[in-house]
Scaffold this motif. Structure first.
Motif, short mmCIF file in Angstrom:
data_model
loop_
_atom_site.label_atom_id
_atom_site.label_comp_id
_atom_site.label_asym_id
_atom_site.label_seq_id
_atom_site.Cartn_x
_atom_site.Cartn_y
_atom_site.Cartn_z
N VAL A 74 0.86 -1.19 0.00
CA VAL A 74 0.00 0.00 0.00
C VAL A 74 0.89 1.24 0.00
N HIS A 75 0.34 2.33 -0.52
CA HIS A 75 1.08 3.59 -0.51
C HIS A 75 0.99 4.27 0.85
N PHE A 76 -0.15 4.15 1.50
CA PHE A 76 -0.30 4.67 2.85
C PHE A 76 -1.39 3.90 3.56
N ALA A 77 -1.47 4.08 4.87
CA ALA A 77 -2.43 3.31 5.67
C ALA A 77 -2.94 4.16 6.83
N LEU A 78 -4.20 3.96 7.16
CA LEU A 78 -4.78 4.59 8.34
C LEU A 78 -4.71 3.60 9.50
N SER A 79 -4.42 4.10 10.69
CA SER A 79 -4.35 3.23 11.87
C SER A 79 -4.92 3.96 13.07
N ASN A 80 -5.27 3.21 14.11
CA ASN A 80 -5.76 3.84 15.33
C ASN A 80 -4.73 3.78 16.46
#
Length: 292
Positions: free
Chosen positions: A141-147
């Motif tokens: 992936v180019h970028f990722a969202l995380s918590n």
């Protein structure tokens, strides 16, 4: 050794049968058997123990399976990327999101697509920090969202926003606008499975307050949890922004006191050279929350 031979081997392991694997592969059983025997001769050890009654994979076969699976997966990912480059001058922007972020990320993509009309996107949901980090490091992936913030020198982890967790109830089930944490242990709760970060947040919260929750159901997705609430099977605790989704229609959101919240981060590799559209999309995600 060719990739197709590895795929033959993986099929035999998957079906634990030469006959079923041959049917799946649309080849004759003798051809499949010959191919596996050729592999075993090249390797210098047997992959299977065959008897008239059963087929068993050997210990060395198990070890070989792990490598074969990885090689075949890498091969198909490479083909996918090459195909992607062939059909478009602007390769897909691939990124992972959290289930609760789909509503606002859709608005950001809509704006981005107005600027880059030929751009294509591929989105996956990833909730395990291990999976998210692996996807970034492996260039999946180019970028990722995380918590959670990713504490890696090679990964930039930018905070986007904070959001509280809320108690989701059927309409009219709880009249108060706030629910004390102590009272949560008296409610039948529907929570995420233990491998997810949200569950870890909740478990730490309960442990800190010495609360013993009554968990009646565990599930992988907020959508399933809210469906079970609709069915009257209990109450769930989800991030505030997911409450705005279609799945939570006709349910009530009640504040929890003391509050519990999480921070959403956007993550990308510091040294990876991204395309202009990918960089712009990251910037627009950050800008979206800067002006909210």
């Amino acid at each position: 050794m060719k990739i197709i031979q590895l795929e033959y081997f993986l099929a035999v392991v998957r079906y634990n049968s030469f006959t079923k694997a041959a049917q799946f592969l649309h080849i004759s059983q003798p051809s499949l058997t010959t191919s596996i025997k050729k592999m075993e001769a090249d390797l210098g050890y047997p992959l299977f123990i065959r008897t008239t009654k059963e087929l068993k994979i050997t210990e060395k076969g198990i070890q070989f399976y792990k490598y074969a699976q990885s090689l075949v997966e890498t091969y198909h990912k490479t083909l996918d990327r090459m195909y992607d480059l062939n059909i478009s001058d602007a390769p897909r922007i691939k990124f992972s999101i959290l289930e609760s972020t789909s509503s606002w990320i859709a608005m950001v993509i809509q704006q981005h697509h107005h600027e880059y009309e030929t751009q294509r996107y591929q989105i996956v949901e990833q909730h395990s920090m291990e999976t998210i980090i692996s996807s970034l490091l492996n260039f999946d992936v180019h970028f990722a969202l995380s918590n959670e913030k990713i504490e890696r020198d090679s990964i930039v982890s930018v905070p986007l926003y904070d959001e509280p967790y809320v108690l989701i109830t059927p309409k009219g089930a709880i009249q108060e606008t706030e629910q004390k944490a102590d009272d949560l242990q008296h409610l039948p709760l529907i929570l995420p499975n233990r491998q997810y970060q949200v569950r870890k947040h909740l478990d730490e919260y309960f442990k800190h307050l010495n609360i013993h929750p009554n968990i009646v159901l565990e599930t992988d997705r907020f959508e399933a949890a809210t469906t079970f609430v609709h069915r009257g099977l209990g109450y769930t605790i989800i991030p505030r922004f997911y409450y705005q989704s279609f799945s939570a229609n006709h349910l009530n959101a009640v504040k929890i006191k003391p509050s519990i919240e999480r921070t959403i981060y956007i993550n990308y590799l510091e040294q990876r050279k991204l395309s202009e559209p990918a960089n712009t999309l990251i910037d627009e995600c950050i800008a979206y929350w800067k002006f909210q």
